[in-house]
Design an enzyme around this catalytic site. Structure first.
Site, PDB file in Angstrom:
ATOM      1  N   LYS A 181       0.843  -1.196   0.000  1.00  0.00           N
ATOM      2  CA  LYS A 181       0.000   0.000   0.000  1.00  0.00           C
ATOM      3  C   LYS A 181       0.882   1.252   0.000  1.00  0.00           C
ATOM      4  O   LYS A 181       2.079   1.184   0.280  1.00  0.00           O
ATOM      5  CB  LYS A 181      -0.901  -0.010   1.242  1.00  0.00           C
ATOM      6  CG  LYS A 181      -0.133   0.076   2.569  1.00  0.00           C
ATOM      7  CD  LYS A 181      -1.027  -0.234   3.762  1.00  0.00           C
ATOM      8  CE  LYS A 181      -0.250  -0.144   5.065  1.00  0.00           C
ATOM      9  NZ  LYS A 181      -1.036  -0.669   6.205  1.00  0.00           N
ATOM     10  N   TYR A 201      15.138  31.115   5.206  1.00  0.00           N
ATOM     11  CA  TYR A 201      13.932  31.808   5.665  1.00  0.00           C
ATOM     12  C   TYR A 201      13.910  31.972   7.183  1.00  0.00           C
ATOM     13  O   TYR A 201      14.263  31.063   7.922  1.00  0.00           O
ATOM     14  CB  TYR A 201      12.690  30.997   5.278  1.00  0.00           C
ATOM     15  CG  TYR A 201      12.366  31.018   3.807  1.00  0.00           C
ATOM     16  CD1 TYR A 201      12.119  32.222   3.146  1.00  0.00           C
ATOM     17  CD2 TYR A 201      12.295  29.836   3.093  1.00  0.00           C
ATOM     18  CE1 TYR A 201      11.812  32.226   1.793  1.00  0.00           C
ATOM     19  CE2 TYR A 201      11.972  29.840   1.738  1.00  0.00           C
ATOM     20  CZ  TYR A 201      11.730  31.043   1.097  1.00  0.00           C
ATOM     21  OH  TYR A 201      11.414  31.043  -0.231  1.00  0.00           O
ATOM     22  N   ARG A 254     -10.732  -0.071  14.406  1.00  0.00           N
ATOM     23  CA  ARG A 254     -10.714   0.570  13.093  1.00  0.00           C
ATOM     24  C   ARG A 254     -11.827  -0.076  12.267  1.00  0.00           C
ATOM     25  O   ARG A 254     -12.963   0.332  12.366  1.00  0.00           O
ATOM     26  CB  ARG A 254      -9.316   0.424  12.480  1.00  0.00           C
ATOM     27  CG  ARG A 254      -9.031   1.386  11.357  1.00  0.00           C
ATOM     28  CD  ARG A 254      -7.566   1.509  11.010  1.00  0.00           C
ATOM     29  NE  ARG A 254      -6.952   0.273  10.523  1.00  0.00           N
ATOM     30  CZ  ARG A 254      -5.682   0.164  10.123  1.00  0.00           C
ATOM     31  NH1 ARG A 254      -4.887   1.225  10.166  1.00  0.00           N
ATOM     32  NH2 ARG A 254      -5.187  -0.965   9.690  1.00  0.00           N
ATOM     33  N   ARG A 289       1.838 -10.893   7.186  1.00  0.00           N
ATOM     34  CA  ARG A 289       1.381  -9.705   6.455  1.00  0.00           C
ATOM     35  C   ARG A 289       2.317  -8.518   6.717  1.00  0.00           C
ATOM     36  O   ARG A 289       1.881  -7.453   7.143  1.00  0.00           O
ATOM     37  CB  ARG A 289      -0.022  -9.396   6.980  1.00  0.00           C
ATOM     38  CG  ARG A 289      -1.008  -8.891   5.964  1.00  0.00           C
ATOM     39  CD  ARG A 289      -2.406  -8.858   6.565  1.00  0.00           C
ATOM     40  NE  ARG A 289      -2.500  -8.056   7.763  1.00  0.00           N
ATOM     41  CZ  ARG A 289      -3.229  -8.366   8.854  1.00  0.00           C
ATOM     42  NH1 ARG A 289      -3.948  -9.462   8.894  1.00  0.00           N
ATOM     43  NH2 ARG A 289      -3.242  -7.574   9.902  1.00  0.00           N
ATOM     44  N   HIS A 304      -6.137  -7.185  13.091  1.00  0.00           N
ATOM     45  CA  HIS A 304      -4.933  -6.349  13.049  1.00  0.00           C
ATOM     46  C   HIS A 304      -4.591  -5.915  14.473  1.00  0.00           C
ATOM     47  O   HIS A 304      -5.466  -5.473  15.209  1.00  0.00           O
ATOM     48  CB  HIS A 304      -5.200  -5.135  12.158  1.00  0.00           C
ATOM     49  CG  HIS A 304      -3.978  -4.346  11.802  1.00  0.00           C
ATOM     50  ND1 HIS A 304      -2.809  -4.929  11.345  1.00  0.00           N
ATOM     51  CD2 HIS A 304      -3.737  -3.008  11.816  1.00  0.00           C
ATOM     52  CE1 HIS A 304      -1.911  -3.975  11.088  1.00  0.00           C
ATOM     53  NE2 HIS A 304      -2.440  -2.810  11.378  1.00  0.00           N
ATOM     54  N   CYS A 351      13.845  24.643   2.931  1.00  0.00           N
ATOM     55  CA  CYS A 351      12.890  25.346   2.074  1.00  0.00           C
ATOM     56  C   CYS A 351      12.050  24.324   1.307  1.00  0.00           C
ATOM     57  O   CYS A 351      12.210  23.127   1.475  1.00  0.00           O
ATOM     58  CB  CYS A 351      13.617  26.246   1.080  1.00  0.00           C
ATOM     59  SG  CYS A 351      14.881  27.301   1.798  1.00  0.00           S
TER      60      CYS A 351
END
Ligand code: PLP
Length: 382
Positions: A39, A270, A137, A226, A171, A317
């Site tokens: 993923k 900056y 979840r 997994r 999970h 930056c």
């Protein structure tokens, strides 16, 4: 000069990926299947190239977060089974069926709707049932008070036509931290499986171990592991490094764009947050937060240039940052600078930024070309 290396790039060492794959395989039973989690563009490493390599290495399964990630792989010719771990809107059920993509199902209503869609399309949809044992979840809620109720609801989902229940999974919320909590989740999962088996309901592939559980708790490997982060050579949490010689797959590199001698008292970048305390040699690097190089590294992290460490001067930056190379002899424009690698690690950056290595890897932006080294598949660098 290779074009992609002209500014800032990520080197992805597929031989290291193979090493990590084999190291993780070696931790588990030979009969245990392997799902490579790819993923989020394979945690920033490039999903297609990583998936091709995993497929060639013999990974049994791949997983992604969403439909578009799965389609990207299918369109690139990846044939391995793919599971979507997240939610797919019902109107896209047809795409799952057309492309042979397995879907996670975490509640009865979704199961019913997918079953109707698959029946209408005239072919079965492959699904994995998600159980919530404590992550809060997605999934059928499963705690000590609800095992029977949950088994009942799962029984109804299981009996629906047109769904092919290939797997069941949960999970862990804290497999890198809390053993008691993890074992409580695992026990809830096993109790549910028992309760289902007593009703004649079984699933061919039971899985629950992400990287931390793969490394810490072999008892949780079940029918398939997994792992994600470990595949990319990083441990889920500090202190686990003793476990199995993983090698970081990504090195983030840049090239010195300019070297400038600036006198003491000069303000840099900056906000003028840094004023040089001495006459300094400053190297400008063409990498900034738009490349995924965190602004939080300002005045804090170092980069590797030649044989030395060059501290970041002032603010990072959007597209550039400045580093102090006064103490590193001979630095000149064109020199390579390593931002994340074996010396300056992703973990060091994560600690400084108060986050986890996962986030730094995922944040390496699309502007940064991925360059593939090694690997068993020619043309991985697509
Ligand atoms: C991301 C994810 C994994 C992989 O986790 P790692 O900690 O990277 O190994 C495994 N399972 C699920 C459900 C996930 O969302």
């Amino acid at each position: 000069m290779d074009d992609a290396r002209k500014r800032t790039w990520a080197e992805i060492d597929l031989d290291r990926l193979a090493h990590n794959y084999r190291a993780l395989r070696a931790l588990t039973d030979p009969s245990c299947r392997f799902m490579g989690v790819v993923k989020a563009n394979a945690y920033g490493h490039g999903a297609v190239a990583v998936a091709r390599e995993l497929e060639a290495l013999g990974a049994d399964y791949l997983s992604v977060a969403c439909l578009d990630e799965a389609l990207e792989l299918r369109q690139a010719g990846i044939q391995a089974p793919i599971l979507i771990l997240g939610i797919t809107p019902l109107e896209y059920a047809g795409a799952l069926l057309d492309h042979g993509i397995a879907q996670t199902v975490g509640d009865l209503e979704t199961a019913e709707a997918l079953s109707r869609a698959a029946s209408a399309a005239g072919k079965p949809l492959t699904v994995h049932l998600k159980v919530d044992t404590g992550m809060s979840r997605l999934g059928f809620l499963c705690d000590e008070d609800h095992t029977a109720q949950t088994a009942e609801a799962i029984g109804r989902a299981w009996a629906l036509p047109s769904l092919r229940w290939e797997g069941i999974f949960t999970h862990f919320a804290n497999a890198d931290g809390d053993e008691a909590y993890t074992m409580r989740q695992f026990t809830r999962f096993l109790d549910l499986l028992d309760s289902l088996a007593a009703r004649g309901i079984t699933f061919p592939i039971r899985h629950c171990a992400s990287s931390a559980a793969v490394l810490n708790y072999p008892c949780t490997h079940l029918d398939m592991i997994r792992p994600g982060i470990a595949l990319y050579g990083h441990y889920p949490a500090p202190g686990m490094e003793h476990t199995c010689g993983l090698e970081p797959v990504m090195a983030l590199k840049s090239r010195v764009a300019a070297v400038r001698d600036l006198p003491a008292g000069t303000a840099v970048s900056y906000g003028c947050t840094r004023v040089l305390e001495r006459d300094s040699r400053v190297a400008v690097l063409p990498v900034g937060y738009a490349d995924g190089y965190f602004r939080l590294f300002s005045n804090a992290l170092e980069v590797q240039v030649r044989e030395g460490r060059a501290p970041i001067l002032g603010r990072v930056c959007m597209d550039m940052c400045m580093v102090d190379v006064t103490d590193i002899p001979g630095v000149s424009a064109g020199d390579e600078a390593v931002l994340y690698g074996d010396q300056v690690t992703v973990e060091a950056g994560a600690e400084l930024a108060g986050t986890i290595q996962y986030e730094l890897l995922c944040d390496v932006s699309p502007r940064v070309p991925r360059i593939y080294l090694g690997g068993t598949v020619s043309g991985s660098g697509a």
